[in-house]
Design an enzyme around this catalytic site. Structure first.
Site, PDB file in Angstrom:
ATOM      1  N   THR A  53       0.825  -1.216   0.000  1.00 16.70           N
ATOM      2  CA  THR A  53       0.000   0.000   0.000  1.00 16.70           C
ATOM      3  C   THR A  53       0.853   1.257   0.000  1.00 16.70           C
ATOM      4  O   THR A  53       0.467   2.275  -0.563  1.00 16.70           O
ATOM      5  CB  THR A  53      -0.912  -0.012   1.254  1.00 16.70           C
ATOM      6  OG1 THR A  53      -1.742  -1.152   1.168  1.00 16.70           O
ATOM      7  CG2 THR A  53      -1.770   1.217   1.345  1.00 16.70           C
ATOM      8  N   TYR A  67      -7.734  -0.248  -3.910  1.00 10.70           N
ATOM      9  CA  TYR A  67      -6.741   0.404  -4.776  1.00 10.70           C
ATOM     10  C   TYR A  67      -5.737  -0.634  -5.267  1.00 10.70           C
ATOM     11  O   TYR A  67      -5.735  -1.788  -4.813  1.00 10.70           O
ATOM     12  CB  TYR A  67      -6.013   1.495  -3.999  1.00 10.70           C
ATOM     13  CG  TYR A  67      -5.506   0.983  -2.671  1.00 10.70           C
ATOM     14  CD1 TYR A  67      -4.303   0.299  -2.583  1.00 10.70           C
ATOM     15  CD2 TYR A  67      -6.285   1.111  -1.521  1.00 10.70           C
ATOM     16  CE1 TYR A  67      -3.881  -0.226  -1.386  1.00 10.70           C
ATOM     17  CE2 TYR A  67      -5.861   0.583  -0.312  1.00 10.70           C
ATOM     18  CZ  TYR A  67      -4.661  -0.085  -0.257  1.00 10.70           C
ATOM     19  OH  TYR A  67      -4.241  -0.620   0.921  1.00 10.70           O
ATOM     20  N   THR A 133       1.421  -4.265   4.314  1.00 11.93           N
ATOM     21  CA  THR A 133       1.246  -4.527   5.745  1.00 11.93           C
ATOM     22  C   THR A 133       0.605  -5.885   6.037  1.00 11.93           C
ATOM     23  O   THR A 133       0.768  -6.401   7.141  1.00 11.93           O
ATOM     24  CB  THR A 133       0.382  -3.431   6.409  1.00 11.93           C
ATOM     25  OG1 THR A 133      -0.861  -3.354   5.715  1.00 11.93           O
ATOM     26  CG2 THR A 133       1.079  -2.097   6.378  1.00 11.93           C
ATOM     27  N   ASP A 134      -0.105  -6.463   5.062  1.00 13.33           N
ATOM     28  CA  ASP A 134      -0.841  -7.708   5.357  1.00 13.33           C
ATOM     29  C   ASP A 134       0.077  -8.820   5.857  1.00 13.33           C
ATOM     30  O   ASP A 134      -0.274  -9.551   6.780  1.00 13.33           O
ATOM     31  CB  ASP A 134      -1.602  -8.191   4.119  1.00 13.33           C
ATOM     32  CG  ASP A 134      -2.821  -7.332   3.808  1.00 13.33           C
ATOM     33  OD1 ASP A 134      -3.160  -6.461   4.639  1.00 13.33           O
ATOM     34  OD2 ASP A 134      -3.425  -7.525   2.742  1.00 13.33           O
ATOM     35  N   LYS A 206      -0.104  -7.461  13.106  1.00 18.59           N
ATOM     36  CA  LYS A 206      -1.133  -6.573  12.561  1.00 18.59           C
ATOM     37  C   LYS A 206      -2.458  -6.910  13.233  1.00 18.59           C
ATOM     38  O   LYS A 206      -2.894  -8.053  13.209  1.00 18.59           O
ATOM     39  CB  LYS A 206      -1.229  -6.759  11.049  1.00 18.59           C
ATOM     40  CG  LYS A 206      -2.187  -5.780  10.387  1.00 18.59           C
ATOM     41  CD  LYS A 206      -2.211  -5.905   8.868  1.00 18.59           C
ATOM     42  CE  LYS A 206      -3.068  -4.808   8.268  1.00 18.59           C
ATOM     43  NZ  LYS A 206      -3.126  -4.872   6.794  1.00 18.59           N
ATOM     44  N   GLU A 323       1.657 -24.061  25.771  1.00 16.89           N
ATOM     45  CA  GLU A 323       2.598 -24.728  26.675  1.00 16.89           C
ATOM     46  C   GLU A 323       3.020 -26.104  26.161  1.00 16.89           C
ATOM     47  O   GLU A 323       2.190 -26.843  25.624  1.00 16.89           O
ATOM     48  CB  GLU A 323       1.908 -24.902  28.024  1.00 16.89           C
ATOM     49  CG  GLU A 323       2.869 -25.030  29.152  1.00 16.89           C
ATOM     50  CD  GLU A 323       2.132 -25.022  30.487  1.00 16.89           C
ATOM     51  OE1 GLU A 323       2.818 -25.045  31.506  1.00 16.89           O
ATOM     52  OE2 GLU A 323       0.887 -25.010  30.506  1.00 16.89           O
TER      53      GLU A 323
END
Ligand code: NAG
Ligand code: NAG
Ligand code: NAG
Ligand code: NAG
Ligand code: NAG
Ligand code: NAG
Ligand code: NAG
Length: 367
Positions: A53, A67, A133-134, A206, A323
């Site tokens: 982006t 976009y 960013t994904d 994210k 754990e």
């Protein structure tokens, strides 16, 4: 300052904004740094661009979804932020120009090798990676695990395309370059810088699909903040407990590792289907602290025993600890790592031929 929008419109008018879907450049000579603005008193920072982006273009300034990601080249990103030259001598390298969901292991291996070569040079003081960013947290984690250097590796991106009103890309790029140029950023492993926050690549994730304040490290916290675009660290340099590094010099691809999601009445057959399609490892995004169904466990046990599948339990919750269970011998517990990061670590462990003891120490450790 020349706004990114006006730079973009001017370049579009000239027909210069070309979407380069997958461009690999070899590292050019450092002497190609922009000569007129070169300042010998400032550090040399190299920006490796992969798309996303931050390099995205929309038809309208109000548009922040739908976009085209990865439309603008690294030169345009640099031109849009002349303030970069106040803090460093920058040079751009276009590694790819993609939506980050399209980043592959071979691109990551190539990116890591190019960064290693750059940081091994005494003429480069730090690097910045621009990324969608994904999947930014996965690439940043991969670089943390594979790049060997004290010099900063800072990964950044944007939530709004370059054409948006209040685009966050320019300030994130300036923040990232400023952090990469800061001596205080050394020795901390790969860092993620967006929205005025500095986080360790190890734990940051994210958290929101749309909002600019999306990268968070809820339990472990941020490492620092930027005030007036000056980095301020809360703590001296340290590595996360349990951090390993892998030598991928000879790698081209990495083994297939798939992530399966846990839910009520989950389909146990998906695990065999993943292995039949080539998975060498499975990461279970389990319910709660790694819960899976009994029918599902039976299939996993079979795959581990008969097919040598490496299985790591993770969790589908936002945070928490899975754990180790000493009574089982066929899977490992992923600790604090989320499923997408566990996948990267398992790929590297399988690539490095870890044995059972090795995997146990890789995923299950005490401080
Ligand atoms: C070069 O950088 C130094 C250190 O930031 C600064 O003091 C100096 O004014 C810069 N020189 C030019 C020509 O911009
Ligand atoms: C930073 O760069 C901009 C644009 O090149 C310039 O106008 C400004 O004076 C610089 N600021 C400082 C503090 O050097
Ligand atoms: C990255 O990939 C490009 C194109 O495939 C290749 O020319 C280059 O040598 C690679 N760089 C590294 C360091 O692997
Ligand atoms: C920055 O790169 C130039 C070559 O372009 C080199 O001459 C200079 O020594 C480098 N500066 C630092 C601080 O390494
Ligand atoms: C990484 O492995 C390569 C061989 O694949 C070797 O030449 C190199 O010395 C290793 N680097 C480190 C830091 O161990
Ligand atoms: C697992 O291994 C068994 C025995 O070698 C084989 O019959 C089976 O097809 C394998 N399963 C998958 C999913 O590959
Ligand atoms: C597992 O690998 C480690 C490191 O390569 C080695 O020291 C150890 O002997 C191996 N353990 C077994 C049980 O093979």
């Amino acid at each position: 300052m020349l706004s990114l929008t006006s730079a973009l419109l001017a370049l579009q008018g000239l027909g210069l904004v070309a979407a380069a879907p997958y461009v690999h450049n070899t590292v050019p000579e450092l002497s190609t740094r922009d000569a007129p603005r070169y300042n010998a008193s400032l550090p040399n920072i190299t920006i490796f661009a992969t798309g996303g982006t931050i390099a995205g273009s929309a038809a309208d300034i109000t548009q922040t979804t739908g976009y085209q990601a990865g439309a603008l080249g690294v030169d345009i990103l640099i031109k849009a932020v002349p303030e970069l030259w106040n803090v460093s001598n920058v040079r751009g390298v276009q590694v790819a120009n993609l939506d980050s969901g399209m980043i592959t292991p071979s691109i990551l291996v190539n990116l890591s090798s190019q960064i290693q070569a750059e940081l091994d040079s005494p003429y480069c003081q730090g690097v910045v990676v621009t990324h969608g960013t994904d999947t930014l947290e996965e690439s940043a984690f991969f670089l943390d695990l594979t790049v060997r250097s004290d010099k900063p590796v800072v990964v950044t991106g944007a939530m709004r395309p370059a054409t948006a009103l209040s685009a966050d890309g320019p300030i994130n790029l300036l923040s990232a370059v400023t952090v990469a140029a800061a001596p205080a950023a050394r020795g901390r492993g790969a860092l993620v810088v967006l929205n005025d926050r500095i986080a360790s690549a190890w734990y940051v994730t994210k958290t929101n699909a749309n909002a600019p304040d999306t990268f968070k490290s809820y339990e472990m916290g941020y490492l620092g903040v930027l005030i007036d675009i000056k980095p301020i660290f809360y703590f001296p340099p340290a590595w996360p407990v349990g951090k390993r590094q892998f030598n991928i010099t000879a790698a081209t691809v990495l083994p297939q590792v798939d992530v399966l999601y846990g839910y009520q009445a989950l389909n146990p057959g998906l695990a065999s289907a993943a292995v039949a399609s080539g998975a060498k490892g499975l990461v279970m995004a389990g319910m709660g602290a790694g819960g899976w169904t009994e029918a599902g466990r039976a299939v996993l046990k079979q795959l581990a025993a008969s097919n040598g599948t490496h299985i790591v339990d993770s969790r589908r919750t936002m945070d928490g600890y899975v754990e180790p269970d000493s009574s089982n011998t066929y899977y490992y517990a992923g600790g604090f790592l989320n499923p997408q990061k566990t996948r990267i670590l398992l790929q590297l462990g399988i690539y490095a031929n870890y044995n059972a003891t090795g995997f146990k120490s890789l995923f299950e450790f005490d401080s």
